[in-house]
Design an enzyme around this catalytic site. Structure first.
Site, PDB file in Angstrom:
ATOM      1  CE1 TYR A 144      -3.674   2.518   0.583  1.00 24.76           C
ATOM      2  CE2 TYR A 144      -2.440   3.255   2.507  1.00 24.76           C
ATOM      3  CZ  TYR A 144      -3.472   3.434   1.608  1.00 24.76           C
ATOM      4  OH  TYR A 144      -4.303   4.524   1.723  1.00 24.76           O
ATOM      5  CG  ASP A 239       5.624   3.863   0.853  1.00 28.00           C
ATOM      6  OD1 ASP A 239       5.914   4.645   1.782  1.00 28.00           O
ATOM      7  OD2 ASP A 239       4.457   3.634   0.493  1.00 28.00           O
ATOM      8  CE  LYS A 267       0.918   5.166   8.325  1.00 27.67           C
ATOM      9  NZ  LYS A 267       0.979   4.344   7.152  1.00 27.67           N
TER      10      LYS A 267
HETATM   11  C1  PLP Z   1       0.309   4.790   5.805  1.00 29.38           C
HETATM   12  C2  PLP Z   1       1.061   4.534   4.564  1.00 29.38           C
HETATM   13  C3  PLP Z   1       0.932   5.361   3.426  1.00 29.38           C
HETATM   14  C4  PLP Z   1      -0.092   6.461   3.335  1.00 29.38           C
HETATM   15  O1  PLP Z   1       0.117   7.477   4.250  1.00 29.38           O
HETATM   16  P1  PLP Z   1      -1.104   8.480   4.576  1.00 29.38           P
HETATM   17  O2  PLP Z   1      -0.495   9.467   5.522  1.00 29.38           O
HETATM   18  O3  PLP Z   1      -2.180   7.628   5.167  1.00 29.38           O
HETATM   19  O4  PLP Z   1      -1.520   9.103   3.309  1.00 29.38           O
HETATM   20  C5  PLP Z   1       1.757   5.129   2.343  1.00 29.38           C
HETATM   21  N1  PLP Z   1       2.653   4.130   2.356  1.00 29.38           N
HETATM   22  C6  PLP Z   1       2.802   3.299   3.422  1.00 29.38           C
HETATM   23  C7  PLP Z   1       3.840   2.234   3.387  1.00 29.38           C
HETATM   24  C8  PLP Z   1       2.002   3.471   4.543  1.00 29.38           C
HETATM   25  O5  PLP Z   1       2.133   2.622   5.574  1.00 29.38           O
END
Ligand code: PLP
Length: 431
Positions: A144, A239, A267
């Site tokens: 994701y 990511d 995060k």
């Molecule tokens: C949480 C997450 C996202 C998205 O971040 P948001 O602040 O919710 O837009 C993208 N990539 C990874 C790996 C994530 O865990």
């Protein structure tokens, strides 16, 4: 436990918010329950509006590595707020943040702040496309990267749980530019590179996955991807929105020993406030406006409150002695306790853990190494386990396909209580 106030609040919320929630993963829909409305949190505990207290393993889905309402973070936000919430002009905090990220993550020579993980991955992909002059991106099934159109294809937890791997609203044109490969299956990536030679702008992945549950990458897989990208002049994007500053000071790339071209963050770098960032090689980052031609902007980007919360968090991670070692020890204790419970009561399961990120998969498989393995999990068993855990004061993510997070605020006592509650839950299921 009594959840009456949360039940009433959810009914009310559904009248004016789609599905009653501002993010689908919060809805408890997959576990057939009513989401809890949270009133406050402190350290390792969150309290709902009925006054029930839980040991929290969601941690706002990752950011709260110090635990909730860490006094230094609260103070930083309060002090900064008193000076002005936003100016739309540069502040010193932004440079401090960029310098600290560069110091902790050596692959980052230059970094741009945005407001969420979604924005970070979206912008990193545009930059990779602008830099290479190519259109295609490879992502991995189950990974994701936020809710950008380009990535909502075979996309991890929220999409997995709710069964919308290809959401309505994404155009066929966009979907065509996203190729999907299998995590831990280098051959699936090689095939795409063979077929689309010189057309692939970027490969993006969660270097350790969290959004289909925790999956650990195999060494040959990671090294193979790095090599393919280097040879094809494709931009490798890690990511690290979840793993950045979570698995080590330098993120997953530090522990795996693989250097990406670009990295996305989110995060933890916001300390609980909405922040994202992307950074990497100088020559790629130099393509960004105003220096280069690739446009990307944000009215509230580098927001002072968010920078203050994030900087305070990162500095504590950096300066607290043995910070990650202590997290590792507590998390290992939790893993061991959970595994003993499974063994003692005769349950099949796999616990994948890297540092303070873990998933207990209820499965008969010996290993969970791919999206296909993840999908063999017994989600009905998970649902029972989730509900019983909640009733005994343990707040887990309401989906089998998620990571749990241990924070610095979790005490040994919290861990022991969790292991005991897990044992009781399994025992109840067994009977
Ligand atoms: C949480 C997450 C996202 C998205 O971040 P948001 O602040 O919710 O837009 C993208 N990539 C990874 C790996 C994530 O865990």
């Amino acid at each position: 436990m009594n959840y009456n106030k949360s039940i009433a609040a959810f009914t009310e919320a559904q009248k004016s918010i789609p599905g009653g929630v501002n993010s689908p993963v919060r809805s408890f829909r997959n576990v057939g329950g009513n989401p809890l409305f949270i009133a406050k949190a402190s350290g390792s505990k969150i309290t709902d509006i009925d006054g029930n207290e839980f040991i929290d393993y969601v941690g706002s889905w990752g950011p709260m590595i110090l635990g909730h309402t860490h006094p230094a973070v609260v103070e930083a936000i309060q002090k900064t707020a008193a000076l002005g919430a936003s100016f739309g002009a540069p502040t010193l905090l932004e440079t401090e943040m960029a310098e600290l990220i560069k110091e902790l993550v050596p692959s980052v020579a230059s970094v741009r702040m945005v407001n969420s993980g979604t924005e970070a991955t979206m912008s990193a992909l545009r930059l990779a496309r602008g830099y290479t002059g190519r259109d295609l991106v490879i992502k991995f099934e189950g990974c994701y990267h936020g809710h950008n159109d380009s990535f909502l294809i075979a996309a991890g937890s929220g999409a997995l749980t709710y069964g919308i791997p290809d959401t309505p609203g994404v155009t066929k044109g966009t979907a065509r530019d996203t190729l999907t490969a299998q995590f831990n299956d280098l051959a699936s990536v090689e095939q795409l590179f063979e077929k689309h030679k010189n057309e692939i702008a970027a490969v993006i992945l969660e270097p350790v996955t969290g959004n289909m549950g925790v999956i650990i990458p195999e060494k040959e897989f990671m090294e193979g991807i790095r090599k393919l990208c280097t040879e094809a002049k494709t931009v490798l994007i890690f990511d690290e929105v979840m793993t950045g500053f979570r698995l080590s000071k330098g993120g997953a790339q530090e522990i795996l020993g693989i250097t990406p071209d670009l990295t996305t963050f989110g995060k933890i770098i916001g300390g609980g406030l909405p922040v994202g960032a992307y950074g990497g090689k100088q020559e790629i980052m130099d393509q960004l406006a105003p220096k280069g031609p690739v446009y990307q902007a944000g009215t509230l980007s580098g927001n002072p409150l968010a920078m203050a919360a994030g900087l305070t968090t990162l500095r504590l991670l950096k300066n607290t002695e043995n910070f990650y070692q202590k997290l590792e020890e507590k998390s290992a204790l939790l893993e061991e306790g959970l595994r003993n419970n499974l063994n003692e009561l005769g349950f099949d399961g796999v616990i994948n853990r890297v540092g303070s990120m873990f998933t207990l998969f209820f499965t008969k498989e010996k290993n969970v190494k791919s999206f296909a393995d993840v999908m063999k999990s017994d989600t009905r068993l998970f649902t029972n386990y989730f509900k019983l855990s909640l009733d005994s004061g343990i707040y887990l993510a309401p989906s089998q396909y998620e990571a749990g997070f241990v924070s610095a605020a979790h005490s040994i006592e919290d861990i022991e209580k969790t292991v005991k509650a897990s044992y009781m839950a399994l025992k109840t299921i067994k009977n």
